[in-house]
Motif scaffolding. Sequence first.
Motif, short mmCIF file in Angstrom:
data_model
loop_
_atom_site.label_atom_id
_atom_site.label_comp_id
_atom_site.label_asym_id
_atom_site.label_seq_id
_atom_site.Cartn_x
_atom_site.Cartn_y
_atom_site.Cartn_z
N PHE A 1 9.53 3.47 4.35
CA PHE A 1 8.44 4.01 3.19
C PHE A 1 7.70 5.30 4.05
O PHE A 1 7.64 6.34 3.51
CB PHE A 1 7.72 3.13 2.65
CG PHE A 1 8.22 2.54 1.54
CD1 PHE A 1 8.33 3.21 0.37
CD2 PHE A 1 8.99 1.27 1.54
CE1 PHE A 1 8.93 2.75 -0.93
CE2 PHE A 1 9.53 0.84 0.35
CZ PHE A 1 9.44 1.54 -0.78
N MET A 2 7.35 5.11 5.25
CA MET A 2 6.56 6.13 5.79
C MET A 2 7.29 7.34 6.16
O MET A 2 7.03 8.45 6.11
CB MET A 2 6.18 5.52 7.28
CG MET A 2 4.81 4.70 7.13
SD MET A 2 4.38 4.10 8.82
CE MET A 2 3.63 5.47 9.32
N LEU A 3 8.67 7.45 6.48
CA LEU A 3 9.50 8.24 6.70
C LEU A 3 9.95 9.14 5.47
O LEU A 3 10.12 10.29 5.60
CB LEU A 3 10.56 8.05 7.41
CG LEU A 3 10.34 7.52 8.94
CD1 LEU A 3 11.75 7.12 9.51
CD2 LEU A 3 9.61 8.86 9.67
N PHE B 1 0.88 -1.17 0.02
CA PHE B 1 -0.01 -0.13 0.00
C PHE B 1 0.87 1.11 0.05
O PHE B 1 0.64 2.26 -0.88
CB PHE B 1 -0.84 0.03 1.19
CG PHE B 1 -1.73 1.17 1.52
CD1 PHE B 1 -2.66 1.55 0.80
CD2 PHE B 1 -1.32 2.12 2.42
CE1 PHE B 1 -3.41 2.72 0.75
CE2 PHE B 1 -2.11 3.08 2.65
CZ PHE B 1 -2.92 3.81 1.95
N PHE B 2 1.69 1.47 0.87
CA PHE B 2 2.67 2.49 0.88
C PHE B 2 3.56 2.71 -0.34
O PHE B 2 3.78 3.75 -0.61
CB PHE B 2 3.62 2.44 2.07
CG PHE B 2 3.17 2.97 3.50
CD1 PHE B 2 2.88 4.21 3.66
CD2 PHE B 2 2.59 1.91 4.47
CE1 PHE B 2 2.20 4.63 4.77
CE2 PHE B 2 1.91 2.43 5.54
CZ PHE B 2 1.92 3.87 5.82
N MET B 3 3.92 1.36 -0.85
CA MET B 3 4.48 1.87 -1.92
C MET B 3 3.91 2.25 -3.05
O MET B 3 4.40 2.93 -4.19
CB MET B 3 5.16 0.52 -2.39
CG MET B 3 6.70 -0.03 -1.72
SD MET B 3 7.13 -1.73 -1.94
CE MET B 3 7.91 -1.33 -3.63
N LEU B 4 2.57 2.00 -3.02
CA LEU B 4 2.02 2.39 -4.37
C LEU B 4 1.36 3.57 -4.23
O LEU B 4 1.11 4.27 -5.22
CB LEU B 4 0.65 1.11 -4.60
CG LEU B 4 1.23 -0.11 -5.21
CD1 LEU B 4 -0.05 -1.06 -5.46
CD2 LEU B 4 1.98 0.08 -6.42
N THR B 5 0.88 3.99 -3.10
CA THR B 5 0.31 5.25 -3.02
C THR B 5 1.09 6.47 -2.77
O THR B 5 0.65 7.65 -2.94
CB THR B 5 -0.64 5.16 -1.86
OG1 THR B 5 -0.19 4.81 -0.68
CG2 THR B 5 -1.83 4.19 -2.10
N SER B 6 2.25 6.15 -2.23
CA SER B 6 3.27 7.51 -1.91
C SER B 6 4.23 7.72 -3.11
O SER B 6 4.57 6.91 -3.64
CB SER B 6 3.84 7.37 -0.53
OG SER B 6 4.65 6.30 -0.54
#
Lengths: 233, 244
Positions: free
Chosen positions: B40-42, A28-33
């Motif tokens: 990734f969050m950071l 999810f993080f890789m695709l949306t951000s």
Amino acid sequence: MGKVKPKRKSTLIDMTAMSDVTVLLLTFFMLTSTFLQKEPVTVLTPSSVSELKVPVTNLTTVLVSPEGKVFLSVSGDADSTYSSEKVRAEVLQTAVAEYNKTHSNKIQLTPAQVAKFSKMNMFGYRLADLPAYLDKEQFQQDELLSDPNNPLAGIPIDDNKDLNKPNEFQIWMRAIYNSSNPHMEQSIKSGEGIAVKADKDTPYETVHNILDNLQTLKMNKFSLMTALKTEND
Amino acid sequence: MAQIEQSDGGKKKKGAQKKMQIHVDFTPMVDMNMLLITFFMLCTTMIKSQTLNIALPSNEKVEQEQQNKAKESQAVTLILDTERDEEGNVKYDAETGKPAHMIYYYLGKPDVADEDKDGLIDNSNLKVEKFIGNQNGEVQGIRKILHDKNKTVLEKIAVLKQDWKDKKISDDEYQARAKEIRNDSLIQDRPVVIIKAGPNASWESLIGALDEMQINQISRYQIDNINATDSALIFDYLAKNPRK
């Protein structure tokens, strides 16, 4: 007394489910951000209801720090003939040539310095001190750029209206406009090529100076970077 | 990491297949994933920037005769200002928690007559509003003023919007026809808004004002520099209504 031996239980926990969840989150993080672009100052853009997206290619971002310092970021075309690196190298050379025409202290750049410049996402330094700046290590450059007390950081800008004696901001913008990438010129003319990014608390007077310079350069159409909000806010 | 367990502690019949249970320990895998997620969050952002397109007039001097003069009845002048403390930080409204942006506005020409010569303007038509947005579906603050000024256009667009919501017309058609209505010179009461920003006005307030133009479907607006009359009006207003 007989000792009661506690029954040994296996402490193995099945981590498969946990692993599944984390992999999902990761996807999810890789695709949306999108990756954060390194910027010398962090600005919080104001919000508007406009839903136009920022173009990814052929975009010149003018970042205005709360102190009124100006930084530029140039992205090239999707086509590798006019990739960001090539465009930046060309812009630098045009800008330096233009600067040398009007100033007595000539700037000389080595190919290594140009190559280093072409890899920088965002730049903003006095042209006369640019070669010395480019020779420094990455972390020193970052420190110099983000130091609010460094008078050399930021592209020098004033309220000059005479384009025969352009200030450095005008030199840079014209170099970008005149670069051999034809799509850049098109997008600037259509108003999508320049995006002004400023913090929401920055006084209008500070930003007005930049808008005024763009008007002098006859780049009257441009966009302002905003975050999204709804009509109810 | 991976363990193979034999069940039935050896009490097996001959020839029966051994039952094997395989345990794979996923803990290191989870650890690694967590690290990646943290990374990734950071390092990434979820906020996609939007843009607001504007076109400023060219800086060249325009001859007096060639200038477009707005009709007095249609003109709305907004003067933006933001309250700041001594250090220049933006003050926040205690009630709403929003930045304290003040929008001074007057309709038509500014009224600066001072007949009794007491240094105060007798009947200043300068008023003040705020950016409040919508409340309970009703337009508020400065939006209400602009909304009322551009009623004809907004009513026509509302009809169009309903058609669009009912899927009678396509997106493109809706955009094209809305643009037509916004620029329809047959509608007499379309306002001309002049946005002026004082030196203290924050960038957010200017964007907010431009945003109101978009929300209220106003096609004719311009950003202008503040002049002496405007400063005098605000000075006068503040003399009569001092800030708390």
